[in-house]
Design a protein around this motif. Structure first.
Motif, PDB file in Angstrom:
ATOM      1  N   ASN A 241      18.299  70.932  72.852  1.00 37.09           N
ATOM      2  CA  ASN A 241      18.232  70.685  71.415  1.00 37.09           C
ATOM      3  C   ASN A 241      18.006  69.215  71.096  1.00 37.09           C
ATOM      4  O   ASN A 241      18.491  68.711  70.099  1.00 37.09           O
ATOM      5  CB  ASN A 241      19.507  71.179  70.723  1.00 37.09           C
ATOM      6  CG  ASN A 241      19.258  71.550  69.273  1.00 37.09           C
ATOM      7  OD1 ASN A 241      18.248  72.164  68.959  1.00 37.09           O
ATOM      8  ND2 ASN A 241      20.163  71.157  68.403  1.00 37.09           N
ATOM      9  N   GLU A 242      17.286  68.504  71.942  1.00 37.21           N
ATOM     10  CA  GLU A 242      17.002  67.088  71.707  1.00 37.21           C
ATOM     11  C   GLU A 242      15.566  66.919  71.218  1.00 37.21           C
ATOM     12  O   GLU A 242      14.740  67.826  71.295  1.00 37.21           O
ATOM     13  CB  GLU A 242      17.218  66.287  72.998  1.00 37.21           C
ATOM     14  CG  GLU A 242      18.654  66.323  73.515  1.00 37.21           C
ATOM     15  CD  GLU A 242      19.620  65.580  72.622  1.00 37.21           C
ATOM     16  OE1 GLU A 242      19.159  64.794  71.773  1.00 37.21           O
ATOM     17  OE2 GLU A 242      20.832  65.792  72.757  1.00 37.21           O
ATOM     18  N   ARG A 243      15.264  65.718  70.739  1.00 28.98           N
ATOM     19  CA  ARG A 243      13.928  65.411  70.244  1.00 28.98           C
ATOM     20  C   ARG A 243      12.933  65.350  71.396  1.00 28.98           C
ATOM     21  O   ARG A 243      13.247  64.868  72.470  1.00 28.98           O
ATOM     22  CB  ARG A 243      13.933  64.071  69.502  1.00 28.98           C
ATOM     23  CG  ARG A 243      14.854  64.023  68.311  1.00 28.98           C
ATOM     24  CD  ARG A 243      14.816  62.653  67.641  1.00 28.98           C
ATOM     25  NE  ARG A 243      15.270  61.602  68.538  1.00 28.98           N
ATOM     26  CZ  ARG A 243      14.529  60.580  68.906  1.00 28.98           C
ATOM     27  NH1 ARG A 243      13.301  60.460  68.496  1.00 28.98           N
ATOM     28  NH2 ARG A 243      15.024  59.645  69.706  1.00 28.98           N
ATOM     29  N   LYS A 244      11.704  65.817  71.147  1.00 26.42           N
ATOM     30  CA  LYS A 244      10.654  65.733  72.147  1.00 26.42           C
ATOM     31  C   LYS A 244       9.308  65.826  71.446  1.00 26.42           C
ATOM     32  O   LYS A 244       9.167  66.401  70.377  1.00 26.42           O
ATOM     33  CB  LYS A 244      10.776  66.820  73.203  1.00 26.42           C
ATOM     34  CG  LYS A 244      10.529  68.224  72.688  1.00 26.42           C
ATOM     35  CD  LYS A 244      10.557  69.241  73.825  1.00 26.42           C
ATOM     36  CE  LYS A 244       9.503  68.900  74.842  1.00 26.42           C
ATOM     37  NZ  LYS A 244       8.122  68.951  74.291  1.00 26.42           N
ATOM     38  N   SER A 245       8.305  65.234  72.090  1.00 24.24           N
ATOM     39  CA  SER A 245       6.955  65.244  71.535  1.00 24.24           C
ATOM     40  C   SER A 245       6.359  66.644  71.615  1.00 24.24           C
ATOM     41  O   SER A 245       6.694  67.441  72.491  1.00 24.24           O
ATOM     42  CB  SER A 245       6.059  64.257  72.294  1.00 24.24           C
ATOM     43  OG  SER A 245       6.560  62.951  72.208  1.00 24.24           O
ATOM     44  N   GLY A 246       5.453  66.908  70.672  1.00 25.85           N
ATOM     45  CA  GLY A 246       4.753  68.173  70.705  1.00 25.85           C
ATOM     46  C   GLY A 246       4.417  68.674  69.310  1.00 25.85           C
ATOM     47  O   GLY A 246       4.716  68.044  68.292  1.00 25.85           O
ATOM     48  N   ILE A 247       3.768  69.824  69.274  1.00 27.42           N
ATOM     49  CA  ILE A 247       3.416  70.479  68.017  1.00 27.42           C
ATOM     50  C   ILE A 247       4.627  71.271  67.556  1.00 27.42           C
ATOM     51  O   ILE A 247       5.099  72.174  68.264  1.00 27.42           O
ATOM     52  CB  ILE A 247       2.200  71.394  68.197  1.00 27.42           C
ATOM     53  CG1 ILE A 247       0.983  70.563  68.637  1.00 27.42           C
ATOM     54  CG2 ILE A 247       1.897  72.142  66.917  1.00 27.42           C
ATOM     55  CD1 ILE A 247      -0.243  71.401  68.936  1.00 27.42           C
ATOM     56  N   LEU A 248       5.150  70.949  66.387  1.00 28.77           N
ATOM     57  CA  LEU A 248       6.295  71.655  65.856  1.00 28.77           C
ATOM     58  C   LEU A 248       5.853  72.970  65.222  1.00 28.77           C
ATOM     59  O   LEU A 248       4.661  73.191  64.967  1.00 28.77           O
ATOM     60  CB  LEU A 248       7.022  70.792  64.822  1.00 28.77           C
ATOM     61  CG  LEU A 248       7.504  69.411  65.300  1.00 28.77           C
ATOM     62  CD1 LEU A 248       8.248  68.695  64.182  1.00 28.77           C
ATOM     63  CD2 LEU A 248       8.381  69.543  66.528  1.00 28.77           C
ATOM     64  N   ILE A 270       8.220  58.670  70.552  1.00 27.47           N
ATOM     65  CA  ILE A 270       7.682  57.464  71.181  1.00 27.47           C
ATOM     66  C   ILE A 270       8.675  56.866  72.168  1.00 27.47           C
ATOM     67  O   ILE A 270       8.321  56.447  73.264  1.00 27.47           O
ATOM     68  CB  ILE A 270       7.313  56.441  70.097  1.00 27.47           C
ATOM     69  CG1 ILE A 270       6.321  57.064  69.102  1.00 27.47           C
ATOM     70  CG2 ILE A 270       6.718  55.177  70.712  1.00 27.47           C
ATOM     71  CD1 ILE A 270       6.042  56.202  67.900  1.00 27.47           C
ATOM     72  N   ALA A 271       9.934  56.812  71.771  1.00 27.29           N
ATOM     73  CA  ALA A 271      11.009  56.249  72.597  1.00 27.29           C
ATOM     74  C   ALA A 271      12.317  56.832  72.079  1.00 27.29           C
ATOM     75  O   ALA A 271      12.350  57.453  71.015  1.00 27.29           O
ATOM     76  CB  ALA A 271      11.017  54.719  72.503  1.00 27.29           C
ATOM     77  N   PRO A 272      13.423  56.654  72.832  1.00 31.20           N
ATOM     78  CA  PRO A 272      14.699  57.182  72.319  1.00 31.20           C
ATOM     79  C   PRO A 272      15.075  56.647  70.947  1.00 31.20           C
ATOM     80  O   PRO A 272      15.843  57.285  70.229  1.00 31.20           O
ATOM     81  CB  PRO A 272      15.705  56.734  73.390  1.00 31.20           C
ATOM     82  CG  PRO A 272      14.900  56.587  74.633  1.00 31.20           C
ATOM     83  CD  PRO A 272      13.562  56.102  74.187  1.00 31.20           C
ATOM     84  N   ASN A 273      14.544  55.481  70.574  1.00 27.64           N
ATOM     85  CA  ASN A 273      14.897  54.885  69.290  1.00 27.64           C
ATOM     86  C   ASN A 273      13.695  54.761  68.357  1.00 27.64           C
ATOM     87  O   ASN A 273      13.700  53.962  67.425  1.00 27.64           O
ATOM     88  CB  ASN A 273      15.494  53.490  69.507  1.00 27.64           C
ATOM     89  CG  ASN A 273      14.525  52.550  70.204  1.00 27.64           C
ATOM     90  OD1 ASN A 273      13.592  52.996  70.860  1.00 27.64           O
ATOM     91  ND2 ASN A 273      14.727  51.264  70.053  1.00 27.64           N
ATOM     92  N   MET A 274      12.660  55.552  68.598  1.00 28.34           N
ATOM     93  CA  MET A 274      11.446  55.424  67.794  1.00 28.34           C
ATOM     94  C   MET A 274      10.683  56.743  67.828  1.00 28.34           C
ATOM     95  O   MET A 274      10.545  57.367  68.885  1.00 28.34           O
ATOM     96  CB  MET A 274      10.577  54.291  68.353  1.00 28.34           C
ATOM     97  CG  MET A 274       9.376  53.924  67.518  1.00 28.34           C
ATOM     98  SD  MET A 274       8.425  52.584  68.313  1.00 28.34           S
ATOM     99  CE  MET A 274       9.694  51.301  68.456  1.00 28.34           C
ATOM    100  N   ASP A 275      10.200  57.189  66.665  1.00 30.90           N
ATOM    101  CA  ASP A 275       9.429  58.419  66.642  1.00 30.90           C
ATOM    102  C   ASP A 275       8.464  58.413  65.465  1.00 30.90           C
ATOM    103  O   ASP A 275       8.527  57.553  64.579  1.00 30.90           O
ATOM    104  CB  ASP A 275      10.324  59.660  66.611  1.00 30.90           C
ATOM    105  CG  ASP A 275      11.082  59.803  65.297  1.00 30.90           C
ATOM    106  OD1 ASP A 275      10.956  58.920  64.425  1.00 30.90           O
ATOM    107  OD2 ASP A 275      11.796  60.799  65.138  1.00 30.90           O
ATOM    108  N   ALA A 276       7.554  59.376  65.474  1.00 26.49           N
ATOM    109  CA  ALA A 276       6.579  59.522  64.402  1.00 26.49           C
ATOM    110  C   ALA A 276       6.283  61.000  64.210  1.00 26.49           C
ATOM    111  O   ALA A 276       6.290  61.780  65.176  1.00 26.49           O
ATOM    112  CB  ALA A 276       5.292  58.752  64.717  1.00 26.49           C
ATOM    113  N   THR A 277       6.031  61.372  62.967  1.00 26.71           N
ATOM    114  CA  THR A 277       5.667  62.744  62.641  1.00 26.71           C
ATOM    115  C   THR A 277       4.405  62.720  61.795  1.00 26.71           C
ATOM    116  O   THR A 277       4.334  62.006  60.788  1.00 26.71           O
ATOM    117  CB  THR A 277       6.787  63.455  61.868  1.00 26.71           C
ATOM    118  OG1 THR A 277       7.991  63.432  62.635  1.00 26.71           O
ATOM    119  CG2 THR A 277       6.407  64.899  61.587  1.00 26.71           C
ATOM    120  N   PHE A 278       3.399  63.482  62.207  1.00 21.12           N
ATOM    121  CA  PHE A 278       2.159  63.632  61.450  1.00 21.12           C
ATOM    122  C   PHE A 278       2.143  65.046  60.883  1.00 21.12           C
ATOM    123  O   PHE A 278       2.342  66.017  61.631  1.00 21.12           O
ATOM    124  CB  PHE A 278       0.949  63.388  62.349  1.00 21.12           C
ATOM    125  CG  PHE A 278       0.995  62.059  63.046  1.00 21.12           C
ATOM    126  CD1 PHE A 278       0.541  60.916  62.421  1.00 21.12           C
ATOM    127  CD2 PHE A 278       1.519  61.951  64.337  1.00 21.12           C
ATOM    128  CE1 PHE A 278       0.593  59.685  63.062  1.00 21.12           C
ATOM    129  CE2 PHE A 278       1.571  60.731  64.988  1.00 21.12           C
ATOM    130  CZ  PHE A 278       1.109  59.591  64.338  1.00 21.12           C
TER     131      PHE A 278
END
Length: 774
Positions: A241-248, A270-278
């Motif tokens: 249940n952790e954050r990970k890259s991919g198509i939601l 991007i990193a444990p302390n950085m993310d982006a959502t498109f």
């Protein structure tokens, strides 16, 4: 008699250590073994039957714990392999293997089992007809296994309150590829229990990496109740249940104004302390909106950037956009800074494209930045603030709020001066700007000194100060000077008595009731302030907190004259064991000794000698039930000016009922009810109804159901919200959540939390992502 074999780090020991023919207990297995060196000499015979011992070999220190083998028959070749047959059990540290037939090769620390093989390791269980596994590095395979895995990866430590998400299923073949690494062929996967596997994914190839907490599947078909609901040629999902890259999972819904509404978010961790959502969003009647959000978190700074762009809205017939930039920074040495800058293309943007009432009713966009400094007993800051008025097809709406370029403030407080006195200071410089109205600069200083006198039951605090203001104006009305000064002395006296007694309340004998009468007197002489413009000042209204304030105005452009006394008596019920305040009640009123002189433009001065009567009640009135109520009664005209009451009942998580009524004469007259409650089986009802009787319309309404299937949840919610142009927007949300795997559909969770105070998820996750979910 069952034969017993003890293998210490690849060494086989037997004979005198287990002469009784019974396996040691697990506790005994953890005890260090003291071995006679003579026992480590080579045996003359190359094989052994029943019991025996083999030469040791060097192993990894973490594997220096014994393996115990019990079976009906034991035989083999010294130093090469041990063969166990009949009800075989191999036990080691945190691991066991059961089989009908087992071969143990000590040099490779390898186990090969056939016939009803069961591998158990901590919380993991695998069973099937054949397994081959090197115990030291977890490399091997399992044929046709049924598996259940719930574990952390290498080097990961348990976190209190966090439980790994269990995964289970079947496979044609499972390969062990190292510690925490599994690869399966023709497999199924589910987070449901084996007894009630309501949903599962059928995959051609499944990879579970518990070190990175990531699962990957090829040609995945998700079934719910045996019915296919979702297919993906490739998918990646979180195992814990952790954050990970991919198509939601996509968001699908509809609104009354925009029609079908489809959003496909793509997440980049991007990193444990950085993310982006498109988040590209297709709105049937408007077009395609492009959205992006970038977030970052560092020890000394954090922030986010959000942008939305809708080119050529088919209904509005123009480009539309909204953006927000937020940044907070700890610069060190007591310095910190911030930026909060937002903008929107037009005044109807949020009403057309948002489902949040706070955004729909937003009039101005805040654009602000500042620098702060704190040095213990004093602090200072400098800010620049602008309120942007959105345009509507190029027509600019002039703002009614002044911008401040810049605003500098200084605050200080010293409670440790001689003779017990306390000093406080507030200072400010502001440069007010506006496109058309009067503008100017304002200097203000307010030094104060007080003498708090306090005992356990009595407090008495006299205070004096002087409010000094200077104005330098431009574009002022004819006849108004460009320079205005104002000096206003202020004196107050605050006194209160606290009486206590022990009582019994709701069956609790350890309850303390207080009686707290309070008198608050303020004297501020008259000063003519009619020529001072109103930059940022408004009347504060009349309430429980306002009647104990010096100035009846919020802001520094008006310092209200006062010769008044506030009297109030309150009572509290306190749990003496925990100090928790269970209930509070009070009644108070303000009395005037002179008529009002200072006013705002258009304000009618008061001439009466008493203000409205205020009464309040709040807290826990019964077990798991609470109420908050405030009454403002006008004794002069014998009418109620304001009445707010809110009740709540929450017997347990997932059960809550809220009801509220709000009334302010000539302004607000509405009632509001909301609830979340189990209906039957796994079904839960959710809803809210907020109706304005003054306007004769629904302000906001929510109705929906949730179904908790144990390892999955389905939600269907309808939301209606009134917009600023007497229209309404209706949206429909449907979401299927497969616990610990994926969410499919539009997410109504934020909507339910905003509209139903005390709402609780029927399937609370085992862990929340650092940044939350999209």
């Amino acid at each position: 008699m069952r034969a017993i074999l003890i293998c210490l780090a690849g060494t086989t020991l037997a004979g005198p250590l287990c002469a009784a023919g019974e396996a040691p207990s697990p506790a005994d297995a953890m005890e260090p073994l003291v071995v006679d060196p003579a026992l480590l000499e080579p045996l003359p015979e190359p094989s052994l039957r029943g019991t025996g011992r083999m030469l040791p070999r060097s192993r990894d220190p973490r594997e220096n714990y014994p393996n115990f083998i019990t079976a009906e028959r034991l035989h083999g070749t010294q130093g090469v392999e041990t063969i166990a047959e009949g009800a075989v059990e191999l036990r080691g540290t945190g691991r066991s293997v059961d089989a009908d037939h087992l071969i143990y090769r000590p040099n490779e620390d390898e186990v090969e089992g056939t016939g009803n093989v069961v591998l158990r390791r901590d919380e993991d269980t695998m069973r099937g007809p054949k397994m081959r596994l090197r115990l030291d590095d977890n490399v091997g395979y399992f044929e046709q296994p049924q598996y259940s895995i719930s574990r952390l990866g290498i080097g990961q430590v348990p976190i209190p309150g966090k439980t790994p998400v269990p995964g289970s299923g079947e496979a044609e073949r499972l390969n062990f590829e190292g510690e925490g690494l599994y690869r399966m062929r023709k497999a199924t996967y589910s987070t449901c229990s084996a007894e009630s596997r309501d949903w599962f994914a059928e995959v051609d190839e499944l990879s579970l990496d518990f070190n990175r907490e990531v699962g990957e599947a090829k040609n995945a078909l998700v079934r719910l109740g045996g019915v296919p609901i979702f297919y993906a040629p490739w998918m990646s999902f979180s195992l814990n249940n952790e954050r990970k890259s991919g198509i939601l999972a996509p968001s699908i819904g509809s609104t009354s104004q925009g029609g079908l509404d489809f959003t496909q978010p793509v997440y980049w961790n991007i990193a444990p302390n950085m993310d982006a959502t498109f988040a590209p969003r297709w709105i049937e009647r408007r077009g395609v909106q492009l959205g992006a959000e970038f977030r970052y978190l560092q020890p000394n700074y954090n922030g986010q950037i959000v942008n939305q762009y809708l080119p050529n809205d088919k209904i509005y017939r123009d480009d539309r956009y909204a953006y927000t930039v937020q940044h907070n920074h700890n610069l060190g040495g007591g310095f910190s800074g911030f930026v909060n800058y937002s903008g929107v293309s037009d005044s109807r943007y949020f009403g057309d494209l948002s489902t949040r009432l706070a955004l729909v009713t937003q009039t101005y966009m805040l654009q602000q930045g500042g620098l702060n400094y704190s040095a213990g007993w004093w602090s200072a800051n400098v800010t620049a603030t602008r309120y942007d008025a959105p345009q509507d097809h190029g027509q600019t709406v002039l703002p009614g709020i002044y911008s401040r370029y810049p605003q500098a403030t200084l605050m200080a407080s010293r409670p440790d001066l001689p003779l017990g006195t306390t000093f406080a200071f507030g200072g400010e410089y502001v440069d007010f700007t506006h496109p058309t109205a009067v503008i100017g600069q304002r200097w203000m200083a307010y030094p104060q000194i007080s003498l708090p006198l306090q005992t356990t039951a009595f407090s008495f605090t006299p205070k004096v100060g002087v409010h000094v203001s200077r104005y330098l104006l431009d574009r002022q009305p004819s006849g108004t000077p460009d320079y205005i000064s104002r000096n206003v002395p202020i004196a107050s006296l605050d006194s209160m008595v606290t009486l206590e007694r022990d009582i019994e309340w709701l069956g609790r004998k350890d309850t303390v009731q207080t009686l707290e009468p309070r008198l608050y007197y303020v004297y501020i002489p008259r000063r003519d302030q009619s020529q001072i413009p109103v930059f940022d000042t408004a009347a504060t209204g009349y309430g429980v907190t306002q009647i104990f304030s010096e100035n009846r105005y919020a802001g520094n452009d008006r310092i209200g004259d006062a010769n008044q006394l506030t009297a109030m008596v309150s009572s509290r019920l306190i749990d003496s064991a925990s100090g928790h305040q269970m209930l509070t009640a009070g009644i108070g009123q303000r009395y005037y000794f002179t008529d009002q002189y200072v006013t705002l433009p258009g304000e009618v001065p008061r001439t009466g000698r008493s203000a409205d009567l205020l009464a309040l009640l709040g807290g826990q009135v019964a077990d798991r039930a609470g109420v908050d109520a405030l009454l403002q009664y006008n004794p002069r005209d014998r009418r109620m000016e304001a009445f707010n009451v809110a009740g709540r009942y929450r017997p347990e998580a997932g059960k809550v009922i809220n009801a509220a009524y709000r009334y302010t004469r000539d302004q607000v007259d509405q009632f509001d009810v909301s609830a979340q409650w189990p209906v039957w089986g796994g079904w839960h009802g959710v809803g809210r109804y907020n109706y304005s009787m003054r306007d004769g319309r629904v302000v906001e309404a929510v109705a929906g159901v949730e179904y908790d299937g144990g390892c999955w949840v389905a939600r269907a919610v309808t939301h209606r919200i009134a917009t600023t142009d007497n229209n309404s927007n209706t949206a429909f949300f449907f979401q299927l959540e497969l616990n610990g795997f994926s969410r499919i559909g539009s997410n109504p969770l934020d909507l339910l939390k905003r509209n139903i105070p005390g709402y609780g998820r029927v399937n609370q996750p085992v862990a929340d992502p650092i940044f939350g979910t999209y």
